[in-house]
Design an enzyme around this catalytic site. Structure first.
Site, mmCIF file in Angstrom:
data_model
loop_
_atom_site.group_PDB
_atom_site.id
_atom_site.type_symbol
_atom_site.label_atom_id
_atom_site.label_comp_id
_atom_site.label_asym_id
_atom_site.label_seq_id
_atom_site.Cartn_x
_atom_site.Cartn_y
_atom_site.Cartn_z
ATOM 1 N N ARG A 88 -1.896 1.797 9.175
ATOM 2 C CA ARG A 88 -2.177 3.127 8.627
ATOM 3 C C ARG A 88 -2.878 4.019 9.638
ATOM 4 O O ARG A 88 -3.194 5.168 9.316
ATOM 5 C CB ARG A 88 -3.061 2.990 7.386
ATOM 6 C CG ARG A 88 -2.269 2.964 6.084
ATOM 7 C CD ARG A 88 -3.246 2.577 5.004
ATOM 8 N NE ARG A 88 -3.017 3.217 3.762
ATOM 9 C CZ ARG A 88 -2.669 2.536 2.648
ATOM 10 N NH1 ARG A 88 -2.463 1.256 2.678
ATOM 11 N NH2 ARG A 88 -2.537 3.176 1.528
ATOM 12 N N ARG A 127 1.272 5.643 -12.901
ATOM 13 C CA ARG A 127 1.317 4.255 -12.378
ATOM 14 C C ARG A 127 0.473 3.316 -13.236
ATOM 15 O O ARG A 127 -0.643 3.628 -13.604
ATOM 16 C CB ARG A 127 0.815 4.226 -10.929
ATOM 17 C CG ARG A 127 0.674 2.804 -10.404
ATOM 18 C CD ARG A 127 0.811 2.684 -8.928
ATOM 19 N NE ARG A 127 -0.205 3.393 -8.175
ATOM 20 C CZ ARG A 127 -0.234 3.445 -6.849
ATOM 21 N NH1 ARG A 127 0.700 2.833 -6.148
ATOM 22 N NH2 ARG A 127 -1.175 4.105 -6.231
ATOM 23 N N ARG A 160 -5.007 1.878 -11.913
ATOM 24 C CA ARG A 160 -5.830 1.581 -10.734
ATOM 25 C C ARG A 160 -7.001 2.549 -10.672
ATOM 26 O O ARG A 160 -6.796 3.753 -10.821
ATOM 27 C CB ARG A 160 -4.973 1.745 -9.465
ATOM 28 C CG ARG A 160 -4.401 0.439 -8.960
ATOM 29 C CD ARG A 160 -3.430 0.637 -7.854
ATOM 30 N NE ARG A 160 -3.979 1.301 -6.669
ATOM 31 C CZ ARG A 160 -3.359 1.346 -5.497
ATOM 32 N NH1 ARG A 160 -2.190 0.766 -5.352
ATOM 33 N NH2 ARG A 160 -3.899 1.974 -4.476
ATOM 34 N N ARG A 171 -7.203 10.268 -0.811
ATOM 35 C CA ARG A 171 -6.264 9.325 -0.188
ATOM 36 C C ARG A 171 -5.134 10.083 0.512
ATOM 37 O O ARG A 171 -4.685 9.691 1.585
ATOM 38 C CB ARG A 171 -5.700 8.369 -1.250
ATOM 39 C CG ARG A 171 -6.749 7.359 -1.712
ATOM 40 C CD ARG A 171 -6.356 6.681 -2.993
ATOM 41 N NE ARG A 171 -5.171 5.859 -2.853
ATOM 42 C CZ ARG A 171 -4.390 5.506 -3.863
ATOM 43 N NH1 ARG A 171 -4.662 5.899 -5.092
ATOM 44 N NH2 ARG A 171 -3.349 4.759 -3.648
HETATM 45 P P1 ADP Z 1 2.932 2.904 -3.024
HETATM 46 O O1 ADP Z 1 2.994 1.406 -2.836
HETATM 47 O O2 ADP Z 1 3.660 3.651 -1.941
HETATM 48 O O3 ADP Z 1 1.541 3.415 -3.234
HETATM 49 P P2 ADP Z 1 4.232 2.359 -5.619
HETATM 50 O O4 ADP Z 1 5.371 1.491 -5.230
HETATM 51 O O5 ADP Z 1 3.081 1.706 -6.310
HETATM 52 O O6 ADP Z 1 3.723 3.250 -4.357
HETATM 53 O O7 ADP Z 1 4.820 3.547 -6.522
HETATM 54 C C1 ADP Z 1 3.947 4.537 -7.081
HETATM 55 C C2 ADP Z 1 4.372 4.834 -8.523
HETATM 56 O O8 ADP Z 1 5.648 5.519 -8.509
HETATM 57 C C3 ADP Z 1 4.564 3.584 -9.385
HETATM 58 O O9 ADP Z 1 4.167 3.917 -10.688
HETATM 59 C C4 ADP Z 1 6.087 3.325 -9.313
HETATM 60 O O10 ADP Z 1 6.572 2.667 -10.468
HETATM 61 C C5 ADP Z 1 6.646 4.750 -9.204
HETATM 62 N N1 ADP Z 1 7.861 4.866 -8.372
HETATM 63 C C6 ADP Z 1 8.143 4.195 -7.228
HETATM 64 N N2 ADP Z 1 9.328 4.598 -6.710
HETATM 65 C C7 ADP Z 1 9.800 5.563 -7.539
HETATM 66 C C8 ADP Z 1 10.987 6.382 -7.560
HETATM 67 N N3 ADP Z 1 11.920 6.294 -6.600
HETATM 68 N N4 ADP Z 1 11.131 7.254 -8.587
HETATM 69 C C9 ADP Z 1 10.176 7.357 -9.552
HETATM 70 N N5 ADP Z 1 9.050 6.622 -9.589
HETATM 71 C C10 ADP Z 1 8.856 5.728 -8.604
HETATM 72 P P1 AMP Z 2 -2.648 0.737 -1.219
HETATM 73 O O1 AMP Z 2 -2.549 -0.307 -2.277
HETATM 74 O O2 AMP Z 2 -1.755 0.471 -0.063
HETATM 75 O O3 AMP Z 2 -2.517 2.140 -1.769
HETATM 76 O O4 AMP Z 2 -4.132 0.624 -0.628
HETATM 77 C C1 AMP Z 2 -5.282 0.824 -1.455
HETATM 78 C C2 AMP Z 2 -6.520 1.055 -0.599
HETATM 79 O O5 AMP Z 2 -6.776 -0.100 0.230
HETATM 80 C C3 AMP Z 2 -6.430 2.215 0.397
HETATM 81 O O6 AMP Z 2 -6.745 3.463 -0.185
HETATM 82 C C4 AMP Z 2 -7.460 1.789 1.457
HETATM 83 O O7 AMP Z 2 -8.789 2.024 1.008
HETATM 84 C C5 AMP Z 2 -7.255 0.279 1.508
HETATM 85 N N1 AMP Z 2 -6.232 -0.089 2.515
HETATM 86 C C6 AMP Z 2 -5.030 -0.708 2.297
HETATM 87 N N2 AMP Z 2 -4.359 -0.894 3.440
HETATM 88 C C7 AMP Z 2 -5.141 -0.361 4.421
HETATM 89 C C8 AMP Z 2 -4.993 -0.213 5.831
HETATM 90 N N3 AMP Z 2 -3.899 -0.653 6.483
HETATM 91 N N4 AMP Z 2 -5.997 0.392 6.520
HETATM 92 C C9 AMP Z 2 -7.102 0.825 5.894
HETATM 93 N N5 AMP Z 2 -7.300 0.734 4.576
HETATM 94 C C10 AMP Z 2 -6.340 0.148 3.827
#
Ligand code: ADP
Ligand code: AMP
Length: 217
Positions: A88, A127, A160, A171
């Site tokens: 990141r 989510r 979350r 974020r």
């Molecule tokens: P990230 O890991 O990038 O933070 P997630 O995979 O957790 O994102 O997805 C964020 C939210 O959007 C979740 O609630 C997921 O179910 C939804 N989501 C993911 N991809 C899509 C899509 N292509 N269209 C609509 N909703 C989606």
């Molecule tokens: P995510 O589930 O990927 O959205 O990550 C949730 C939180 O974990 C982020 O907002 C950061 O606080 C921390 N985190 C996850 N991956 C990283 C990374 N590669 N570098 C720094 N912080 C991270």
């Protein structure tokens, strides 16, 4: 196959990484999931990470890189991996390059999922996640079969804590400042695959698989 999932928080990296992990039979490594588990278990690393996560900030590079380096040494990753949420920062990406170089391996592709900000907010708002197995749902776009229950393990789904609007804004700011430079970093290494993440989950998945199989960048 060694893949990185790039893109703003909420873009669908975790959702796609899980599907790709099944499709290509390789492990997904989510640094966010690793931290959430450590927070739940109140390990010293979890207690440190929580300070940053609660504020929507990135956890310091030295903590994250150490964790990923240890994980990448494990033998179950010999066939490949999908890194979800790492790197990141440029410093994390440089460390990863060094770690892979030392083990004589290379990345195959970096999937950059592109989603506009308004749509991201909509995704965070809906989510719902399973704290037990890490599965992620959306109340509208990807609902579980039984409302509020995980399809995989049946546990109660939760919101979350860092999906609260003020934390989400922080974020997204962190992403803009610290993570977007990675797009150019990987473009210059001819690894970047841009994907339109506004389409449905299945359409996005199909596009990623086609691009990975077709080898197009
Ligand atoms: P990230 O890991 O990038 O933070 P997630 O995979 O957790 O994102 O997805 C964020 C939210 O959007 C979740 O609630 C997921 O179910 C939804 N989501 C993911 N991809 C899509 C899509 N292509 N269209 C609509 N909703 C989606
Ligand atoms: P995510 O589930 O990927 O959205 O990550 C949730 C939180 O974990 C982020 O907002 C950061 O606080 C921390 N985190 C996850 N991956 C990283 C990374 N590669 N570098 C720094 N912080 C991270």
């Amino acid at each position: 196959m060694r893949i990185i999932m790039l893109g703003p928080p909420g873009a669908g990296k975790g959702t796609q990484a899980r599907k790709l992990s099944e499709e290509f039979n390789i492990h997904q490594i989510s640094t966010g999931d690793i931290f959430r588990k450590a927070v739940q278990e109140s390990t010293p690393m979890g207690i440190r990470a929580k300070e940053y996560m609660d504020k929507g900030q990135l956890v310091p590079d030295e903590i994250v890189v150490g964790i990923v380096e240890e994980r990448l040494k494990q033998p179950d990753l010999a066939k490949g991996f999908i890194l979800d949420g790492f790197p990141r920062t440029i410093s994390q990406a440089e460390s990863l390059e060094q770690i892979l170089h030392n083990s004589g391996t290379k990345l195959n592709a970096v999937i950059n999922i592109q989603v506009p900000r308004d749509e991201l907010i909509e995704r965070f708002t809906g989510r719902r996640v399973c704290n037990s197995c890490g599965a992620s749902y959306h109340v509208k776009y990807n609902p579980p079969r039984i409302t509020g229950k995980c399809d995989i393990c049946g546990k109660q789904l939760v919101i979350r804590p860092d999906d609260e609007l003020e934390t989400v804004k922080k974020r997204l700011e962190e992403y803009e400042q610290k993570t977007t430079p990675l797009i150019e970093f990987y473009r210059s290494r001819h690894l970047l695959i841009n994907i339109d993440g506004e389409k449905s989950i299945d359409e996005v998945f199909q596009e990623i698989v086609d691009r990975l199989r077709g080898g197009k960048k």
